[in-house]
Every structure is written in structure tokens, then in C-alpha cells.
Design a protein around this motif. Structure first.
Motif, PDB file in Angstrom:
ATOM      1  N   CYS A  28      41.340  79.126  68.709  1.00  7.01           N
ATOM      2  CA  CYS A  28      41.339  78.277  69.858  1.00  7.01           C
ATOM      3  C   CYS A  28      41.301  77.420  69.496  1.00  7.01           C
ATOM      4  CB  CYS A  28      40.245  79.236  71.007  1.00  7.01           C
ATOM      5  SG  CYS A  28      38.111  78.249  70.179  1.00  7.01           S
ATOM      6  N   GLY A  29      42.145  76.113  69.883  1.00  5.85           N
ATOM      7  CA  GLY A  29      41.689  74.542  69.467  1.00  5.85           C
ATOM      8  C   GLY A  29      42.597  73.818  68.845  1.00  5.85           C
ATOM      9  N   GLY A  30      42.419  72.880  68.510  1.00  2.00           N
ATOM     10  CA  GLY A  30      43.091  72.154  67.205  1.00  2.00           C
ATOM     11  C   GLY A  30      44.461  71.939  67.848  1.00  2.00           C
ATOM     12  N   PHE A  35      48.704  76.808  66.716  1.00  2.21           N
ATOM     13  CA  PHE A  35      48.041  77.397  67.733  1.00  2.21           C
ATOM     14  C   PHE A  35      49.116  78.523  68.329  1.00  2.21           C
ATOM     15  CE2 PHE A  35      47.479  79.264  71.831  1.00  2.21           C
ATOM     16  CZ  PHE A  35      46.261  80.196  71.391  1.00  2.21           C
ATOM     17  N   LEU A  36      50.226  77.805  68.599  1.00  2.00           N
ATOM     18  CA  LEU A  36      51.068  78.914  69.474  1.00  2.00           C
ATOM     19  C   LEU A  36      51.757  79.330  68.154  1.00  2.00           C
ATOM     20  CD1 LEU A  36      53.102  76.182  72.055  1.00  2.00           C
ATOM     21  CD2 LEU A  36      51.893  78.822  72.530  1.00  2.00           C
ATOM     22  N   ASP A  37      51.724  79.304  66.899  1.00  2.00           N
ATOM     23  CA  ASP A  37      52.610  79.872  65.573  1.00  2.00           C
ATOM     24  C   ASP A  37      51.225  81.158  65.035  1.00  2.00           C
ATOM     25  OD1 ASP A  37      54.667  78.324  65.303  1.00  2.00           O
ATOM     26  OD2 ASP A  37      53.476  77.135  63.519  1.00  2.00           O
ATOM     27  N   GLY A  38      49.877  81.191  66.086  1.00  2.00           N
ATOM     28  CA  GLY A  38      49.146  81.821  65.042  1.00  2.00           C
ATOM     29  C   GLY A  38      49.321  82.951  66.625  1.00  2.00           C
ATOM     30  N   ARG A  61      52.528  74.152  77.475  1.00  4.69           N
ATOM     31  CA  ARG A  61      52.052  73.346  77.226  1.00  4.69           C
ATOM     32  C   ARG A  61      50.635  73.646  77.756  1.00  4.69           C
ATOM     33  NH1 ARG A  61      51.129  70.465  81.604  1.00  4.69           N
ATOM     34  NH2 ARG A  61      53.057  71.641  83.168  1.00  4.69           N
ATOM     35  N   ILE A  62      49.675  72.515  77.542  1.00  5.29           N
ATOM     36  CA  ILE A  62      48.637  72.676  77.898  1.00  5.29           C
ATOM     37  C   ILE A  62      48.525  72.176  79.104  1.00  5.29           C
ATOM     38  CG2 ILE A  62      45.427  71.556  78.615  1.00  5.29           C
ATOM     39  CD1 ILE A  62      46.560  73.767  75.635  1.00  5.29           C
ATOM     40  N   ASP A  63      48.109  72.902  80.162  1.00  5.55           N
ATOM     41  CA  ASP A  63      47.695  72.172  81.448  1.00  5.55           C
ATOM     42  C   ASP A  63      46.520  71.932  82.200  1.00  5.55           C
ATOM     43  OD1 ASP A  63      47.457  72.108  84.582  1.00  5.55           O
ATOM     44  OD2 ASP A  63      49.250  74.028  84.511  1.00  5.55           O
ATOM     45  N   GLU A  64      46.122  70.352  81.806  1.00  3.84           N
ATOM     46  CA  GLU A  64      44.530  69.720  82.690  1.00  3.84           C
ATOM     47  C   GLU A  64      44.524  70.189  83.593  1.00  3.84           C
ATOM     48  OE1 GLU A  64      42.832  68.046  80.342  1.00  3.84           O
ATOM     49  OE2 GLU A  64      44.171  68.053  78.574  1.00  3.84           O
ATOM     50  N   LYS A  65      45.506  70.550  85.019  1.00  4.37           N
ATOM     51  CA  LYS A  65      44.394  71.084  86.348  1.00  4.37           C
ATOM     52  C   LYS A  65      44.060  72.011  85.816  1.00  4.37           C
ATOM     53  CE  LYS A  65      47.850  68.047  89.039  1.00  4.37           C
ATOM     54  NZ  LYS A  65      48.980  68.440  89.948  1.00  4.37           N
ATOM     55  N   VAL A  66      44.077  73.293  84.884  1.00  4.54           N
ATOM     56  CA  VAL A  66      43.789  74.257  84.853  1.00  4.54           C
ATOM     57  C   VAL A  66      42.772  74.310  84.501  1.00  4.54           C
ATOM     58  CG1 VAL A  66      44.383  76.519  83.523  1.00  4.54           C
ATOM     59  CG2 VAL A  66      46.773  75.606  84.799  1.00  4.54           C
ATOM     60  N   LEU A  67      42.821  73.579  83.763  1.00  2.92           N
ATOM     61  CA  LEU A  67      41.052  73.114  82.881  1.00  2.92           C
ATOM     62  C   LEU A  67      39.467  72.254  83.612  1.00  2.92           C
ATOM     63  CD1 LEU A  67      42.029  71.572  78.666  1.00  2.92           C
ATOM     64  CD2 LEU A  67      41.324  73.629  80.178  1.00  2.92           C
ATOM     65  N   SER A  68      40.164  71.404  84.756  1.00  2.00           N
ATOM     66  CA  SER A  68      39.546  71.411  85.972  1.00  2.00           C
ATOM     67  C   SER A  68      40.017  72.293  86.385  1.00  2.00           C
ATOM     68  CB  SER A  68      40.902  69.930  86.354  1.00  2.00           C
ATOM     69  OG  SER A  68      40.415  69.537  87.451  1.00  2.00           O
ATOM     70  N   ARG A  69      40.198  73.055  86.970  1.00  2.00           N
ATOM     71  CA  ARG A  69      40.096  74.407  88.262  1.00  2.00           C
ATOM     72  C   ARG A  69      39.251  75.059  86.682  1.00  2.00           C
ATOM     73  NH1 ARG A  69      43.427  75.375  92.424  1.00  2.00           N
ATOM     74  NH2 ARG A  69      42.272  77.023  92.315  1.00  2.00           N
ATOM     75  N   ASP A  70      39.054  75.391  85.660  1.00  2.00           N
ATOM     76  CA  ASP A  70      38.410  76.022  85.012  1.00  2.00           C
ATOM     77  C   ASP A  70      37.027  75.741  84.914  1.00  2.00           C
ATOM     78  OD1 ASP A  70      37.330  78.169  83.346  1.00  2.00           O
ATOM     79  OD2 ASP A  70      37.657  77.680  81.418  1.00  2.00           O
ATOM     80  N   ARG A  71      36.726  74.406  85.478  1.00  2.44           N
ATOM     81  CA  ARG A  71      35.422  73.618  84.716  1.00  2.44           C
ATOM     82  C   ARG A  71      35.168  73.774  86.726  1.00  2.44           C
ATOM     83  NH1 ARG A  71      37.534  74.161  80.363  1.00  2.44           N
ATOM     84  NH2 ARG A  71      37.207  72.518  78.900  1.00  2.44           N
ATOM     85  N   ALA A 143      49.271  78.452  81.722  1.00  2.00           N
ATOM     86  CA  ALA A 143      47.825  79.007  82.239  1.00  2.00           C
ATOM     87  C   ALA A 143      46.997  78.960  81.685  1.00  2.00           C
ATOM     88  CB  ALA A 143      47.565  79.506  83.763  1.00  2.00           C
ATOM     89  N   LEU A 144      47.918  80.618  80.903  1.00  5.30           N
ATOM     90  CA  LEU A 144      47.370  81.120  79.805  1.00  5.30           C
ATOM     91  C   LEU A 144      47.340  80.522  78.230  1.00  5.30           C
ATOM     92  CD1 LEU A 144      48.744  84.872  81.046  1.00  5.30           C
ATOM     93  CD2 LEU A 144      46.362  84.488  81.113  1.00  5.30           C
ATOM     94  N   VAL A 145      47.888  80.205  78.220  1.00  2.00           N
ATOM     95  CA  VAL A 145      48.225  79.288  77.238  1.00  2.00           C
ATOM     96  C   VAL A 145      47.076  78.120  76.844  1.00  2.00           C
ATOM     97  CG1 VAL A 145      49.242  76.986  75.841  1.00  2.00           C
ATOM     98  CG2 VAL A 145      50.715  79.034  76.519  1.00  2.00           C
ATOM     99  N   THR A 146      46.335  77.209  77.835  1.00  2.00           N
ATOM    100  CA  THR A 146      45.083  76.768  78.301  1.00  2.00           C
ATOM    101  C   THR A 146      44.305  77.162  78.112  1.00  2.00           C
ATOM    102  OG1 THR A 146      46.322  75.057  79.285  1.00  2.00           O
ATOM    103  CG2 THR A 146      44.909  75.175  80.010  1.00  2.00           C
ATOM    104  N   LEU A 147      44.235  78.174  78.699  1.00  2.00           N
ATOM    105  CA  LEU A 147      42.637  78.956  78.446  1.00  2.00           C
ATOM    106  C   LEU A 147      42.899  80.002  76.788  1.00  2.00           C
ATOM    107  CD1 LEU A 147      42.706  80.007  82.010  1.00  2.00           C
ATOM    108  CD2 LEU A 147      41.295  78.576  81.305  1.00  2.00           C
TER     109      LEU A 147
END
Length: 396
Positions: A28-30, A35-38, A61-71, A143-147
């Protein structure tokens, strides 16, 4: 997830090793590109063509709204009466009855093949998406890429991302346009990609399992999934009861060892008069204490807890299904006044100080808090019905 905060992460934990190794699942991260190559390498190693993986991940892409909902996500703090009366409305019951009639042949097949009654499926259909009307507007792939990229729970979401790529390979999902709930759930009954792959049924015969637009696909897939969760053909799931003045209240709540017959012998009476399932294991559940609505739950109720771990959601969904099967509205009773958020947190703090495991101090009357309340009620000589009241808070 669904707007009713459906949390099925317990189920996800059971499946994380199917499509990904532990090491890969925890990457994860980085840099997002790395990450997508992995992810692509993992998908290809699992037998997915490289060009399919490329197409599925192109433009991710990373969806910041997903992260907001998750938090921010958390279990709702409504009482059973508040939540169930809002969700099990006359309008929904009427629409549910029409849907059962409209898709009578599909529901008949669902019960014949999987043993799941129409009311059970339809209640989930209604509560998850209002029969498909509100399915979520988050791009599922993103969403799944983000999480998966986020390092909070990659072991839960990375296998779902690989499963999504498999859905692209099967022609069952367009990664650019498919939308759903913020945590990657898809379709009219809000299921995750791995579950769709494992339990998807082509109900309309078009060669695909499309839970977004095909009601037959959604109905039969839900039925197969519910069967997998352990639904027992021909048995009830919940039954409203009336209570005598005195009972061994400390034995109420989920996880007991009594049968329905034991409760009947103690004076608990089914409102519908049906005592034919007396030999089944049964729990007496009192969502708002002994003076509020009361239910006997049977082994099939465990399926609801597997679907969603919120006690209020599951009890409401199970009650909804009985209404669709012809049961009357429950007796509201006259529950004792509960606690507001601040007082509930204060109660949890006191219970924790007394050595009880209530989990997070969050103001939510969850299972751990209910068990702790019962123990303290019994110690104080109060009826141990698990309901948080000002009297209990004052006594502590």
C-alpha cells in the motif's frame, strides 16, 4: 457502502487469501503508478491477461471523497424504533409487495434453488438501495484503488480490486463508468466484486451478471449469497413476542443457550401464535429494553448479522422481511427513556472503569456495551435487559 452504513468487513476478512497472497494484499501507499503496476502484476499472475489489467486500471486515481467517507463512517446512533419506523415505511412495504408480484417467477426460483423466501431478499433490496433507485455515485474502480492504496485496510480491499479486474475480463463491468457505494459495493443489493464473482447468477439469461440494471440477476445473486451465509430452508428468522412481567432478563440478548420452547415455557408468547419451532435455538432480543418491542430470533437471524454487523440494522431488516411475509406492525410498547450521546459516552466510560470491554467510547449501544450493561444491571438488582437508562447511569 450503502447509505445505511452497511459494514461487512467481517465477511471480507474471510476471503482475503483467495486472490492475493498476504504479502501482496498488504502492499500500500507510495507512488500511485508503482502501486498500480504491482496490482497489474498480481492480476496477471492470477491468470488475467495483461491487456485486460491495463484497460481496467487505465486512468485510475485516488478519490479523496472516498477517504473522507472512510474516515468519517460510523454506525448510526438511532434507536430501533427510530430507525425501523423510518426504513420499514408503508411506501416501501407497498413497493416491496409489487416487486414480489412483478418478479414472482424469479422469486419462486430463488426459493426453490436456494431456500430463501421472497420477503428476505426484498427487505435487503429495499434497505440497501430503495429497490435499485439509490446505488451510489462513486466510481467503483477508483474507490477500490483508493482503499487498496490507503494503508488502513489494504488486506480487505486489494482482493476486491483484483476481483473487479476479473469482472472487467468477464465483460460484467466497465471500469470507466461503473458506479456504486464508496467502499466498492455494486448494484441493487450492494455486493462486493468478489462476492459477485463467487455467487453471481445470470437471472435474465443474457450471459452476464449485472446487479446494477437486472433485477433478476440481483434477486438470484442475493439468494445464492444468503444461502451461502447459512440460511436454513423453511425456518424463521425473527418472531415478535409479548412478554410476562418477570423473566430471567439476564438470559436475554444474542448468544444465549435457550430454545424457543424454553422461552415459551417461561411465558413468552408469539404474537402470531406459532410455536412450531420450539425446538430451535432462540434468543430473546429487546432492542429498547423489556418495555419496548420484543422478538425471538432463530438461527437464520445470524445471516442478517453476517450481512451487516449493526444490531439495529439487522433487527430492522429481519422485521421488514416478516412484514413482507404478512406479519403485522410490531407493538411499540412504552420503552424507558434512553440516553443521549453524551450520557451514553459517560456510561461507557464508567463501564470501562469497572473492567468491562465496551470497545470504543463512541456513544453507540453496541453488543459489548449491552453485555456490560446487563452485568451491571444484574449486580445492582435491576432488570438486566441491556437497555441504557438514566437510572442505570445514576446508579453507577
Amino acid at each position: 457502502m450503502s447509505r445505511f452504513a452497511a459494514r461487512r468487513f467481517g465477511l471480507l476478512m474471510c476471503f482475503t487469501s483467495i486472490l492475493a497472497t498476504t504479502a501482496a494484499a498488504q502492499e500500500c501507499g507510495g507512488d500511485l503508478g508503482a502501486f498500480l503496476d504491482g496490482v497489474k502484476k498480481e492480476a496477471v499472475a492470477g491468470g488475467i491477461p495483461a491487456e485486460i489489467a491495463d484497460r481496467a486500471l487505465a486512468g485510475a486515481r485516488i478519490d479523496e471523497k472516498v477517504l473522507s467517507r472512510d474516515r468519517a463512517q460510523g454506525v448510526f446512533k438511532q434507536t430501533f424504533l427510530e430507525f425501523s419506523q423510518r426504513t420499514v415505511s408503508k411506501a416501501r412495504l407497498d413497493i416491496g409487495a409489487r416487486k414480489i408480484k412483478e418478479y414472482a417467477e424469479v422469486f419462486a426460483r430463488a426459493e426453490q434453488e436456494f431456500g430463501v423466501p421472497a420477503g428476505v431478499i426484498t427487505a435487503f433490496w429495499a434497505m440497501e438501495t430503495d429497490f435499485g433507485a439509490v446505488q451510489g455515485d462513486f466510481n467503483t474502480r477508483n474507490a477500490l484503488v483508493t482503499l487498496s492504496h490507503d494503508c488502513r485496510r489494504p488486506e480487505l480491499f486489494r482482493p476486491q480490486l483484483i476481483a473487479l479486474i476479473k469482472m472487467v475480463e468477464h465483460g460484467d463491468l466497465d471500469p470507466q463508468t461503473n458506479t456504486g457505494a464508496w467502499a466498492g459495493e455494486i448494484g441493487q443489493v450492494q455486493m462486493l466484486p468478489k462476492d459477485i464473482i463467487a455467487f453471481g447468477v445470470d437471472g435474465d439469461g443474457d450471459g452476464h451478471e449485472n446487479l446494477k440494471t437486472s433485477a433478476p440477476d440481483a434477486i438470484l445473486t442475493a439468494a445464492k449469497f444468503i444461502q451461502h451465509l447459512g440460511f436454513r430452508r423453511g425456518e424463521p428468522w425473527i418472531q415478535e413476542v409479548t412478554l410476562p412481567e418477570n423473566l430471567p432478563w439476564e438470559k436475554s440478548g444474542l448468544g444465549g443457550t435457550l430454545t424457543a420452547g424454553d422461552w415459551f415455557a417461561a411465558g413468552v408468547t408469539p404474537r402470531d401464535g406459532n410455536t412450531s419451532f420450539a425446538s430451535l435455538p432462540a434468543a430473546l432480543v429487546l432492542p429498547q429494553g423489556r418495555k419496548g418491542p420484543a422478538f425471538i430470533t432463530y438461527p437464520n437471524f445470524n445471516v442478517y448479522l453476517e450481512w451487516n454487523q449493526s444490531f439495529i440494522y439487522t433487527t430492522s431488516a429481519a422485521y421488514f422481511a416478516t412484514r413482507l411475509n404478512g406479519a403485522p406492525a410490531y407493538d411499540k410498547g412504552n420503552p424507558e427513556t434512553g440516553l443521549n450521546d453524551a450520557d451514553m459516552r459517560a456510561l461507557q466510560t464508567k463501564l470501562q472503569a469497572l473492567g468491562h470491554d465496551v470497545g470504543k467510547i463512541d456513544g453507540i449501544l453496541g453488543s459489548g456495551t449491552r453485555v456490560a450493561i446487563q452485568k451491571e444491571q444484574a449486580r445492582l438488582g435491576m432488570p438486566a435487559d441491556g437497555w441504557a437508562t438514566p437510572a442505570l447511569l445514576g446508579a453507577l
